[in-house]
Design an enzyme around this catalytic site. Structure first.
Site, mmCIF file in Angstrom:
data_model
loop_
_atom_site.group_PDB
_atom_site.id
_atom_site.type_symbol
_atom_site.label_atom_id
_atom_site.label_comp_id
_atom_site.label_asym_id
_atom_site.label_seq_id
_atom_site.Cartn_x
_atom_site.Cartn_y
_atom_site.Cartn_z
ATOM 1 N N ALA A 126 -11.349 11.779 28.023
ATOM 2 C CA ALA A 126 -12.360 11.021 27.279
ATOM 3 C C ALA A 126 -12.112 9.513 27.349
ATOM 4 O O ALA A 126 -13.060 8.723 27.343
ATOM 5 C CB ALA A 126 -12.386 11.493 25.822
ATOM 6 N N CYS A 160 -7.472 13.746 12.708
ATOM 7 C CA CYS A 160 -6.781 14.878 12.086
ATOM 8 C C CYS A 160 -5.281 14.649 12.050
ATOM 9 O O CYS A 160 -4.503 15.584 11.897
ATOM 10 C CB CYS A 160 -7.126 16.176 12.805
#
Ligand code: SAH
Length: 386
Positions: A268, A328
């Site tokens: 990404a 997270c």
């Protein structure tokens, strides 16, 4: 029962449930690994029952403030209590028990309809796995119970890694529907225990900004955000993940739901950079990367990683565009994460305003005084016109 006598600064006296080796002044009665022990203060006052593992730095985890026996009835009671707070969930796909947050330190139980996935992450819970399985059978009556004991934290407890079927027939990959979107779940091979359960409620909330828009879902895994965006009528949806298996799942799930998603197998970071150079524009960008840091030591590196993807994502968004972003990493606080976004906005010369805050789903409760139970946070932001 054997006992651990704890110094006055022990965290269990301040609402926590963990006991560190350094907090133990004296061990009485020679407990073995996995045994239940009483926790006592220096004056002999009772502070609960804990499960012991001398091989770990975290030598004991409290399971109750009461004088309980950790038996079948105990597990049944804990699971019933856990189910009560999840009773309002519209779909039977959720984390039934989230370790310390459900009074079951070291045990994670996930439910995908009539398939239940168990993780025992501590020596003591592993030792009691059969008791836990019996309790799951009694409370949830699933068709199949599977163990996903391949999480590396088990090594810290001196445990081997295993995956397999504990009860019932072996489940082939199957379909679940959550918030009206169908997804295939492979509980034996998929990432985590099959789905990222903690994000299931965020998909429709983020998809509110997707109708008619060009959407980029980065770190898409099996395409939760992308699928929901496509379903509400996004003009175009691109999902990026570096895992070939994830890309296959996205395409499969898209077909299941009768929507079109371009799934790209790529890093990404590289993808965002290339799109920025190509001067592509998106109306909605989702960033949901894996935890960039598992320890306090690498927080600075993690923040640099977060800043880079935010900066690039912001450059892809025109005024009115929306960025939905998640972290997270337990070690990156909500405040630190927010600051990264503010810093990236300075560099991107953009003004972003918060339109919605996100948390981990309610099946991953956060316990007051137990900061380790909190890890997932997110923001949906709009790029303002100058
Ligand atoms: N949004 C997903 C969860 C993402 S988990 C959901 O809601 O289900 C993080 C994902 O990022 C994993 O699928 C992992 O394969 C992928 N990943 C990790 N590092 C990556 C990278 N550098 N580039 C692209 N994908 C990456």
């Amino acid at each position: 029962m054997p006992a651990l006598v704890l110094g006055p600064k022990a965290r269990v006296f301040r609402g926590h449930v963990w006991v560190y080796a350094s907090e133990v002044i004296r061990t009485e009665g020679d407990p073995g690994p996995g045994d239940a022990v009483e926790l006592l203060d220096k004056k002999g006052r009772f502070a609960g029952v804990a499960l012991y593992n001398p091989a770990s730095q975290l030598v004991a985890r409290r399971v109750s403030r009461r004088r309980v026996t950790v038996d079948h009835a105990f597990f049944v009671e804990r699971l019933q209590q856990a189910l009560r707070v999840r009773a309002g969930f519209p779909d039977p796909v959720y984390r039934v028990a989230f370790s310390e947050a459900d009074g079951l330190p070291g045990a994670v139980v996930d439910r995908y309809g009539d398939v239940v996935v168990l993780q025992t992450l501590t020596f003591a819970m592993d030792q009691r796995q059969d008791l836990l399985v019996d309790a799951i059978q009694a409370v949830l009556s699933p068709r199949t119970i599977v163990e996903r004991n391949d999480a590396s934290v088990r090594k810290l407890e001196g445990l081997a890694l295993r995956t397999g079927v504990l009860r019932g027939p072996e489940p082939a990959p199957f379909e679940v529907s959550v918030h009206g979107v169908r997804q295939v779940v492979d509980v034996l091979q998929g990432q985590k225990t099959g789905l990222y359960l903690d994000q299931l409620d965020a998909y429709p909330r983020v998809a509110r900004y997707a109708a008619g828009k060009r959407v980029l879902d980065c770190f898409s895994n099996q395409g939760g955000f992308a699928l929901h965006a496509a379903r509400v009528g996004a003009r175009q949806v691109i999902a990026v993940d570096q895992s070939a298996g994830a890309v296959q799942s996205i395409l499969h799930n898209a077909k299941l739901n009768g929507v079109e998603i371009e799934a790209v197998e790529a890093n990404a970071f590289d993808y965002l950079k290339a799109e920025e150079q190509a001067r592509s524009g998106f109306d909605l960008v989702v960033l949901d990367p894996p935890s960039f840091t598992r320890s306090k030591k690498s927080v600075q590196d993690a923040l640099r990683g977060y800043k880079e993807i935010h900066l690039r994502a912001m450059r892809l968004l025109a005024p009115g565009g929306v960025l939905a972003t998640f972290s997270c990493s337990h070690h990156v606080s909500r405040e630190a994460f927010w600051q990264v976004i503010a810093d990236a906005a300075v560099d991107a010369r953009r003004t972003l305003r918060l339109v919605e805050s996100h948390d981990q789903r309610a099946d991953h409760p956060v316990v007051a005084g137990l900061p380790e139970t909190e890890y997932l946070k997110g923001f949906t932001l709009e790029v303002m016109a100058d």
